[in-house]
Design a protein around this motif. Structure first.
Motif, PDB file in Angstrom:
ATOM      1  N   SER A  23       0.831  -1.201   0.000  1.00  0.00           N
ATOM      2  CA  SER A  23       0.000   0.000   0.000  1.00  0.00           C
ATOM      3  C   SER A  23       0.867   1.253   0.000  1.00  0.00           C
ATOM      4  N   ASN A  24       1.918   1.250   0.794  1.00  0.00           N
ATOM      5  CA  ASN A  24       2.842   2.395   0.817  1.00  0.00           C
ATOM      6  C   ASN A  24       3.423   2.652  -0.567  1.00  0.00           C
TER       7      ASN A  24
ATOM      8  N   PHE B  12       0.541   3.936  -3.125  1.00  0.00           N
ATOM      9  CA  PHE B  12      -0.059   5.261  -2.903  1.00  0.00           C
ATOM     10  C   PHE B  12       0.960   6.361  -2.655  1.00  0.00           C
ATOM     11  N   ALA B  13       2.249   6.030  -2.686  1.00  0.00           N
ATOM     12  CA  ALA B  13       3.283   7.042  -2.430  1.00  0.00           C
ATOM     13  C   ALA B  13       3.258   8.158  -3.471  1.00  0.00           C
TER      14      ALA B  13
ATOM     15  N   LEU C  28       0.681   9.726  -4.661  1.00  0.00           N
ATOM     16  CA  LEU C  28      -0.366  10.730  -4.435  1.00  0.00           C
ATOM     17  C   LEU C  28       0.217  11.935  -3.702  1.00  0.00           C
ATOM     18  N   SER C  29      -0.581  12.981  -3.572  1.00  0.00           N
ATOM     19  CA  SER C  29      -0.097  14.179  -2.884  1.00  0.00           C
ATOM     20  C   SER C  29       0.208  13.860  -1.425  1.00  0.00           C
TER      21      SER C  29
ATOM     22  N   ASN D  77      -1.785  10.883   0.492  1.00  0.00           N
ATOM     23  CA  ASN D  77      -1.264   9.508   0.396  1.00  0.00           C
ATOM     24  C   ASN D  77      -1.244   8.764   1.727  1.00  0.00           C
ATOM     25  N   TRP D  78      -0.762   9.390   2.810  1.00  0.00           N
ATOM     26  CA  TRP D  78      -0.682   8.661   4.085  1.00  0.00           C
ATOM     27  C   TRP D  78      -2.057   8.374   4.664  1.00  0.00           C
TER      28      TRP D  78
ATOM     29  N   MET E  35      -3.250   5.293   2.856  1.00  0.00           N
ATOM     30  CA  MET E  35      -2.501   4.143   3.375  1.00  0.00           C
ATOM     31  C   MET E  35      -3.123   3.615   4.665  1.00  0.00           C
TER      32      MET E  35
ATOM     33  N   SER F 113      10.911   5.939  -3.237  1.00  0.00           N
ATOM     34  CA  SER F 113      10.401   4.773  -3.971  1.00  0.00           C
ATOM     35  C   SER F 113      11.289   3.559  -3.763  1.00  0.00           C
TER      36      SER F 113
END
Length: 519
Positions: free
Chosen positions: A199-200, A203-204, A206-207, A211-212, A215, A325
């Motif tokens: 998931s991290n 979705f990393a 996204l803004s 993002n968090w 997550m 990443s």
């Protein structure tokens, strides 16, 4: 001639009667054999059906552990973006991550008593509800204070769920597969961690403001299945016996369970204080059980597993990995390794036994932790070469050895070694010790690493892991193949442990042989 003829006729009639009697006896024996065969086949079908039901129940209740694992995995990547979005300090990050484990202490202690009052399965339901409320608050938090409120609620839910899931599975499982089934929560924790890492990574992109939150929010979804499971799974038969509600339960080992529960019912007449008084001032056998149960729980955490899971991006960054990443991709490799090797433990725990796997696990962890420390030390001195890759591989090796042994077996042992009358509260104490140690590690890892370097911290973990090898040798008996009631006898006299470790299969084989000789 007349007399002779009469005698021969009488003998002929007698022989005819004997033949008819033999035929009738043979027909009766055949009929009895057919009845026995039908009864045996029905028993086999019933046992297969029961095993499938128990397996399904173990899977359903382990979804609680999936939530816990996902939270840990997702938080490891989310803290990178939370720090950037909300502008919180490194110390606040440590408090945010570690407080969940400290607060779960209260959930663990309360969970033991709650499960004795309302039952095992409804305690798991309560755990899921509280945890999900906390996860929802964290998802929509706009400040560090709101994050902490959600984290505290999630911690209480984690404490409830962590101690009761393995306990419930141990109480519904047959002896021959109890180790495998009781490992399910640890398997689902690992699978949840892996899903959190994935998931991290996904979705990393996204803004930073979104993002968090995504997550953390994804972890709410499994609660739907948990709600459904509560109306499908049975209550623990041992809890029903303890409550004197066993009329509808026709368990093979009912007599043993009632015997173990008898003292528990006496204690309940004098209130729950009697049980806690005995736990705080235990008899020698109970003291040995508590040392084993709480000790193995603490060693599971003080060897650094939660630090490796939650702070893996920071560890890999110190190993020379650059870019968010790449850091998150490296954590996915850790998650895959951890989850893969827990599956190995499932197949071996009831075949090889608890203690051999604990030796393999703790020795392997010690070696890998030393290698991590050495490789990070080389990087600190400016000697690169293969050190970065070696550091990542040795972290993966560390979590692999953890998953093969002490990871799942810690929960198996703490749920099976205590007598029924103390089981819930004693297991709660073990889970509380586990959570406190985890909290201390996660709340201090960054600060200690800054003081003595990340390499120095891993050398400390290696020393503690070496100590766990000695602990297993001295305090942990082999429990494979024994009923929960038989395990109690292993702690009556520790010097007789080796002699008493005759497997149930061996006993059944000897009884079978004796019957054959008699027949």
């Amino acid at each position: 001639m007349g007399l002779v003829g009469t005698g021969e006729k009488e003998r002929a009639d007698s022989l005819k009667g004997m033949n008819e009697y033999k035929r009738m006896g043979s027909e009766v024996e055949d009929h009895d054999f057919e009845d026995d065969l039908v009864h045996y086949q029905r028993q086999l079908e019933r046992r297969k059906s029961t095993r499938r039901y128990v397996f399904a129940s173990a899977v359903f209740v382990s979804l609680n552990s999936l939530l816990l694992g996902y939270d840990g995995g997702a938080m490891s990547g989310a803290i990178i973006f939370i720090q950037e979005d909300l502008g919180i300090t490194e110390v606040q990050i440590e408090v945010l991550v570690g407080c969940l484990n400290i607060i779960s202490l209260f959930g663990s202690i309360a969970g033991g008593r709650t499960s004795d009052i309302i039952g095992r399965k409804w305690t798991m339901g309560l755990a899921a509800v509280v945890f999900q409320v906390g996860a929802a608050v964290m998802t929509f938090a706009g400040s560090f204070r709101a994050l902490m409120i959600g984290r505290l609620l999630a911690g209480v839910g984690m404490g409830f769920g962590g101690m009761i899931t393995s306990l419930y599975i141990a109480e519904i499982s047959p002896t021959i597969s109890r180790g495998t089934l009781t490992s399910f929560p640890e398997i689902f924790v690992n699978f949840g961690i892996l899903l959190g890492y994935i998931s991290n990574y996904i979705f990393a992109g996204l803004s930073v403001h979104i993002n968090w939150r995504v997550m953390l929010g994804v972890g709410i979804l499994p609660s739907v299945f948990i709600g459904f499971a509560l109306f499908v799974i049975p209550e623990s038969p041992r809890w029903l016996v303890m409550q004197k509600r066993d009329e509808r339960e026709a368990e093979e080992r009912l007599a043993e369970i009632q015997l173990a529960a008898g003292a528990g019912n006496d204690a309940r007449k004098h209130g729950d204080k009697a049980v806690w008084r005995e736990l705080l001032c235990p008899s020698p056998p109970l003291r040995r059980m508590l040392i084993t149960g709480i000790g193995i729980q603490c060693f599971q955490q003080i060897t650094g597993i939660d630090a490796a899971v939650v702070y893996s991006p920071a560890i890999f960054k110190s190993a020379g990995t650059k870019g968010n990443s790449n850091l998150l991709a490296a954590t996915v490799a850790v998650g895959v390794t951890k989850t893969s090797f827990i599956l190995v433990a499932i197949f071996l725990i009831d075949k090889v036994g608890r203690k051999p796997l604990l030796y393999i696990s703790t020795i392997g962890m010690t070696v890998c932790l030393i290698i991590v420390g050495v490789s990070l030390s080389l990087l600190k001195e400016g000697v690169a070469g293969a050190a970065p890759l070696l550091a990542i591989l040795s972290v993966c090796g560390y979590v692999a050895f953890f998953s093969v042994g002490i990871g799942p077996i810690c929960w198996v042992l703490s749920s099976e070694i205590f007598p029924l009358r103390y089981r819930a509260q004693a297991a709660a104490l073990g889970a509380a010790g586990n959570r406190v140690c985890s909290g201390l590690i996660t709340m201090s890892f960054l600060s200690v690493s800054r003081a003595i370097t990340v390499a120095g911290t891993f050398f400390i973990f290696a020393a503690l892991s070496a100590a766990s090898v000695a602990f297993v040798y001295v305090h942990v008996p082999e429990t494979r193949g024994k009923s929960l009631e038989q395990i109690e006898t292993l702690f009556q006299n520790p010097h007789d442990r080796k002699g008493s470790q005759v497997e149930m299969e061996d006993v059944e084989h000897l009884v079978h042989q004796k019957k054959n000789k008699t027949n």
